[in-house]
Design a protein around this motif. Structure first.
Motif, mmCIF file in Angstrom:
data_model
loop_
_atom_site.group_PDB
_atom_site.id
_atom_site.type_symbol
_atom_site.label_atom_id
_atom_site.label_comp_id
_atom_site.label_asym_id
_atom_site.label_seq_id
_atom_site.Cartn_x
_atom_site.Cartn_y
_atom_site.Cartn_z
ATOM 1 N N ASN A 132 0.832 -1.194 0.000
ATOM 2 C CA ASN A 132 0.000 0.000 0.000
ATOM 3 C C ASN A 132 0.870 1.248 0.000
ATOM 4 O OD1 ASN A 132 -2.406 -1.463 0.105
ATOM 5 N ND2 ASN A 132 -2.405 -1.515 2.323
ATOM 6 N N TYR A 133 0.451 2.230 -0.803
ATOM 7 C CA TYR A 133 1.115 3.532 -0.878
ATOM 8 C C TYR A 133 0.008 4.575 -0.977
ATOM 9 C CZ TYR A 133 4.793 0.416 -2.604
ATOM 10 O OH TYR A 133 5.680 -0.609 -2.764
ATOM 11 N N GLY A 134 -0.226 5.338 0.080
ATOM 12 C CA GLY A 134 -1.317 6.309 0.053
ATOM 13 C C GLY A 134 -2.627 5.590 -0.226
ATOM 14 N N LEU A 135 -3.341 6.009 -1.263
ATOM 15 C CA LEU A 135 -4.603 5.359 -1.647
ATOM 16 C C LEU A 135 -4.387 4.129 -2.525
ATOM 17 C CD1 LEU A 135 -6.942 8.377 -2.501
ATOM 18 C CD2 LEU A 135 -7.069 6.848 -0.527
ATOM 19 N N SER A 136 -3.164 3.920 -2.975
ATOM 20 C CA SER A 136 -2.882 2.839 -3.922
ATOM 21 C C SER A 136 -2.573 1.517 -3.226
ATOM 22 C CB SER A 136 -1.671 3.204 -4.800
ATOM 23 O OG SER A 136 -1.971 4.287 -5.628
ATOM 24 N N LYS A 137 -3.082 0.452 -3.819
ATOM 25 C CA LYS A 137 -2.702 -0.910 -3.433
ATOM 26 C C LYS A 137 -2.097 -1.535 -4.686
ATOM 27 C CE LYS A 137 -6.061 -3.744 -2.649
ATOM 28 N NZ LYS A 137 -7.117 -4.591 -2.071
ATOM 29 N N ILE A 138 -0.892 -2.038 -4.563
ATOM 30 C CA ILE A 138 -0.211 -2.686 -5.681
ATOM 31 C C ILE A 138 -0.161 -4.179 -5.387
ATOM 32 C CG2 ILE A 138 1.871 -2.791 -7.098
ATOM 33 C CD1 ILE A 138 0.429 -0.066 -7.222
ATOM 34 N N ILE A 139 -0.680 -4.963 -6.314
ATOM 35 C CA ILE A 139 -0.748 -6.419 -6.171
ATOM 36 C C ILE A 139 0.205 -7.037 -7.191
ATOM 37 C CG2 ILE A 139 -2.274 -8.434 -6.340
ATOM 38 C CD1 ILE A 139 -4.615 -6.347 -5.812
ATOM 39 N N PHE A 140 1.074 -7.917 -6.712
ATOM 40 C CA PHE A 140 2.025 -8.623 -7.565
ATOM 41 C C PHE A 140 1.624 -10.090 -7.605
ATOM 42 C CE2 PHE A 140 4.202 -5.040 -5.692
ATOM 43 C CZ PHE A 140 5.002 -4.539 -6.697
ATOM 44 N N GLY A 141 1.636 -10.685 -8.766
ATOM 45 C CA GLY A 141 1.299 -12.100 -8.845
ATOM 46 C C GLY A 141 1.608 -12.683 -10.213
ATOM 47 N N LYS A 142 1.212 -13.921 -10.377
ATOM 48 C CA LYS A 142 1.408 -14.643 -11.634
ATOM 49 C C LYS A 142 0.126 -15.407 -11.958
ATOM 50 C CE LYS A 142 6.276 -14.667 -11.137
ATOM 51 N NZ LYS A 142 7.543 -15.255 -11.219
#
Length: 187
Positions: free
Chosen positions: A175-185
């Motif tokens: 999470n960064y501020g309002l952002s959620k970053i999802i990493f996957g395959k």
């Protein structure tokens, strides 16, 4: 906005001309690239990489990939104002021969438009209010444009709870501020 790393580091990227486009903040982009260049599970070798940038907006993510050595970036965008800025950014930075813009909604993606298989990195950044992310993941899986090593990165609003498709094996969320970053395959 500026390019954070690579051979175009420090060069300016033109911003959207209106509030309809939500560009990825520099700090979030920098964090994503730190993860994909230095982590074990989310690593992508950007040298000669093939990148698919869905809902690309003005192109900050894909342009950053090109600056860091990506061979080709295919940008999908359907908002006219964003396309104008994206084209101008690619032209000013002399990146046209390494990129392709497909002026369509990302949900209408097809194999014939891509002319590539086995992308190394797929970045998905739909509008925060969009709730069809799993439909897009299913389309990507059916098209067989990824390999077991292809990293999928999804940008979402951290305030929205959603069940990401089981077709994605999630390895990390940040999470960064309002952002959620999802990493996957893709499974």
């Amino acid at each position: 906005m500026r390019i954070i790393g690579g051979n175009l580091k420090g060069k300016k990227i033109l911003s959207p001309t209106d509030k309809s486009t939500r560009p990825l903040k520099d700090i979030v982009r920098e964090s994503i690239f730190n993860i994909i260049e230095h982590s074990k599970n989310e690593f992508v070798n950007l040298n000669s990489a093939k990148v698919l940038d869905l809902f690309s907006g003005t192109g900050s993510f894909g342009i950053e990939c090109l600056s860091r050595g990506a061979e080709k970036v295919i940008f999908f965008e359907n908002y006219t104002n964003s396309i104008k800025v994206l084209k101008k950014n690619l032209e000013l930075l002399k990146l046209n021969k390494y990129s392709k813009i497909i002026e369509k909604d990302s949900y209408n993606i097809s194999q014939s438009q891509l002319n590539l298989k086995n992308f190394d990195l797929v970045f998905i950044d739909p509008p925060f209010k969009d709730n069809k992310i799993n439909q897009l993941i299913e389309i990507i899986k059916k098209m067989k444009i990824t390999s077991k090593d292809t990293l999928i990165i999804i940008h979402r609003n951290k305030r929205i709870t959603e069940n990401i498709s089981k077709d994605i094996i999630i390895s990390k969320e940040k999470n960064y501020g309002l952002s959620k970053i999802i990493f996957g395959k893709i499974s």
